[in-house]
Design an enzyme around this catalytic site. Sequence first.
Site, PDB file in Angstrom:
ATOM      1  N   TYR A 145       0.817  -1.217   0.000  1.00  0.00           N
ATOM      2  CA  TYR A 145       0.000   0.000   0.000  1.00  0.00           C
ATOM      3  C   TYR A 145       0.847   1.262   0.000  1.00  0.00           C
ATOM      4  O   TYR A 145       0.401   2.301  -0.519  1.00  0.00           O
ATOM      5  CB  TYR A 145      -0.994  -0.017   1.162  1.00  0.00           C
ATOM      6  CG  TYR A 145      -2.187  -0.887   0.854  1.00  0.00           C
ATOM      7  CD1 TYR A 145      -3.245  -0.403   0.093  1.00  0.00           C
ATOM      8  CD2 TYR A 145      -2.232  -2.209   1.276  1.00  0.00           C
ATOM      9  CE1 TYR A 145      -4.321  -1.203  -0.234  1.00  0.00           C
ATOM     10  CE2 TYR A 145      -3.313  -3.014   0.961  1.00  0.00           C
ATOM     11  CZ  TYR A 145      -4.358  -2.510   0.204  1.00  0.00           C
ATOM     12  OH  TYR A 145      -5.426  -3.313  -0.126  1.00  0.00           O
ATOM     13  N   ARG A 198       1.348   1.822  -3.635  1.00  0.00           N
ATOM     14  CA  ARG A 198       0.122   2.346  -4.257  1.00  0.00           C
ATOM     15  C   ARG A 198      -0.082   3.810  -3.861  1.00  0.00           C
ATOM     16  O   ARG A 198      -0.558   4.617  -4.652  1.00  0.00           O
ATOM     17  CB  ARG A 198      -1.096   1.534  -3.811  1.00  0.00           C
ATOM     18  CG  ARG A 198      -1.026   0.033  -4.007  1.00  0.00           C
ATOM     19  CD  ARG A 198      -1.096  -0.412  -5.445  1.00  0.00           C
ATOM     20  NE  ARG A 198       0.130  -0.188  -6.172  1.00  0.00           N
ATOM     21  CZ  ARG A 198       1.245  -0.918  -6.012  1.00  0.00           C
ATOM     22  NH1 ARG A 198       1.309  -1.861  -5.103  1.00  0.00           N
ATOM     23  NH2 ARG A 198       2.312  -0.674  -6.752  1.00  0.00           N
ATOM     24  N   GLN A 251     -15.828   3.716  -5.665  1.00  0.00           N
ATOM     25  CA  GLN A 251     -15.206   2.496  -5.183  1.00  0.00           C
ATOM     26  C   GLN A 251     -13.688   2.652  -5.092  1.00  0.00           C
ATOM     27  O   GLN A 251     -13.013   1.762  -4.588  1.00  0.00           O
ATOM     28  CB  GLN A 251     -15.544   1.324  -6.109  1.00  0.00           C
ATOM     29  CG  GLN A 251     -17.034   1.026  -6.204  1.00  0.00           C
ATOM     30  CD  GLN A 251     -17.335  -0.050  -7.224  1.00  0.00           C
ATOM     31  OE1 GLN A 251     -16.813  -1.152  -7.151  1.00  0.00           O
ATOM     32  NE2 GLN A 251     -18.173   0.273  -8.195  1.00  0.00           N
ATOM     33  N   ASN A 252     -13.180   3.773  -5.591  1.00  0.00           N
ATOM     34  CA  ASN A 252     -11.734   3.982  -5.651  1.00  0.00           C
ATOM     35  C   ASN A 252     -11.205   4.538  -4.330  1.00  0.00           C
ATOM     36  O   ASN A 252     -11.891   5.298  -3.652  1.00  0.00           O
ATOM     37  CB  ASN A 252     -11.388   4.924  -6.802  1.00  0.00           C
ATOM     38  CG  ASN A 252     -11.872   4.382  -8.130  1.00  0.00           C
ATOM     39  OD1 ASN A 252     -11.897   3.162  -8.336  1.00  0.00           O
ATOM     40  ND2 ASN A 252     -12.259   5.259  -9.035  1.00  0.00           N
ATOM     41  N   ASP A 307      -8.319   6.351  -4.179  1.00  0.00           N
ATOM     42  CA  ASP A 307      -7.487   7.524  -4.434  1.00  0.00           C
ATOM     43  C   ASP A 307      -8.259   8.806  -4.148  1.00  0.00           C
ATOM     44  O   ASP A 307      -9.461   8.777  -3.864  1.00  0.00           O
ATOM     45  CB  ASP A 307      -6.974   7.511  -5.878  1.00  0.00           C
ATOM     46  CG  ASP A 307      -8.117   7.498  -6.895  1.00  0.00           C
ATOM     47  OD1 ASP A 307      -8.833   8.515  -7.005  1.00  0.00           O
ATOM     48  OD2 ASP A 307      -8.303   6.470  -7.583  1.00  0.00           O
ATOM     49  N   HIS A 359     -14.847   2.236  -0.293  1.00  0.00           N
ATOM     50  CA  HIS A 359     -13.814   1.271   0.081  1.00  0.00           C
ATOM     51  C   HIS A 359     -12.632   1.905   0.788  1.00  0.00           C
ATOM     52  O   HIS A 359     -11.553   1.324   0.828  1.00  0.00           O
ATOM     53  CB  HIS A 359     -13.351   0.512  -1.174  1.00  0.00           C
ATOM     54  CG  HIS A 359     -14.440  -0.293  -1.799  1.00  0.00           C
ATOM     55  ND1 HIS A 359     -14.459  -0.658  -3.133  1.00  0.00           N
ATOM     56  CD2 HIS A 359     -15.586  -0.802  -1.269  1.00  0.00           C
ATOM     57  CE1 HIS A 359     -15.555  -1.353  -3.394  1.00  0.00           C
ATOM     58  NE2 HIS A 359     -16.251  -1.451  -2.281  1.00  0.00           N
ATOM     59  N   THR A 404     -17.104   1.342 -14.099  1.00  0.00           N
ATOM     60  CA  THR A 404     -17.272   0.189 -13.218  1.00  0.00           C
ATOM     61  C   THR A 404     -18.248  -0.783 -13.853  1.00  0.00           C
ATOM     62  O   THR A 404     -19.212  -0.384 -14.508  1.00  0.00           O
ATOM     63  CB  THR A 404     -17.777   0.595 -11.826  1.00  0.00           C
ATOM     64  OG1 THR A 404     -18.053  -0.593 -11.063  1.00  0.00           O
ATOM     65  CG2 THR A 404     -19.026   1.450 -11.903  1.00  0.00           C
ATOM     66  N   SER A 405     -17.970  -2.055 -13.664  1.00  0.00           N
ATOM     67  CA  SER A 405     -18.849  -3.094 -14.209  1.00  0.00           C
ATOM     68  C   SER A 405     -20.032  -3.361 -13.300  1.00  0.00           C
ATOM     69  O   SER A 405     -20.906  -4.156 -13.621  1.00  0.00           O
ATOM     70  CB  SER A 405     -18.063  -4.397 -14.382  1.00  0.00           C
ATOM     71  OG  SER A 405     -17.631  -4.888 -13.127  1.00  0.00           O
TER      72      SER A 405
END
Length: 237
Positions: free
Chosen positions: A58, A61, A92-93, A95, A110, A177-178
Amino acid sequence: MTETRMPHLVVLTGAGISAESGLKTFRDGDGLWENHRVEDVATPEAWARDPASVLRFYDERRQQTRRARPNPAHRALAELEAAGFRVDVITQNIDDLHERAGSTRVLHLHGEILLARSSVDDKLRYPLTRGGIALGDLCDKGSQLRPDVVWFGEAVPRYAEACDIVAEADALLVVGTSLAVMPAALLLEQAPLDAPCWLIDPQARDLAPPGVAPIAEPASQGVPTLVARWKALGGFE
């Protein structure tokens, strides 16, 4: 929608919008994230087994996030808010690209990679303005700090709040996003029945559920185009 308030757009964003800023994801189906198995870096079991490796992953990242820059899709959403629309972003990201672009109403389902939190008290969070987290970095209760992210297998604490926001939408926009990750995939079910919804993704025609209008373009193209139309109309189609 009444005449006394501005149009309310709720935007659900996923990995695709950040990928256009150079942040890699594991959504392509091989189960790897930056050449790591998700099970080895993004689960409570990985943290219990090898916290040093998880922290190192992390930290890398986090460095990538700090180097990344918002792209035209992030900026267009912020411009729509600046134009007077009420824009809630549910992402959902992990960043901070939405915030750096100028969006002020961002809910991170998240978690946020630029925060550390206590491993014993979810309410104890600490900004990481520089550097990362090392073994031995402790919270105010004396427990090891961990990334403020929701790992696979953990509850999503802000999901109910996200549902409440979606329930008040005049329109919804899904970007990059799916809608395959639970429980985020269920958010569309919370929207008012008369709220139009668009999906912007290169694979939108294959991904869009019934009743969702597909726009098969990258986020950096599709979002600015749609936002420009809404700004000209003063509302949604």
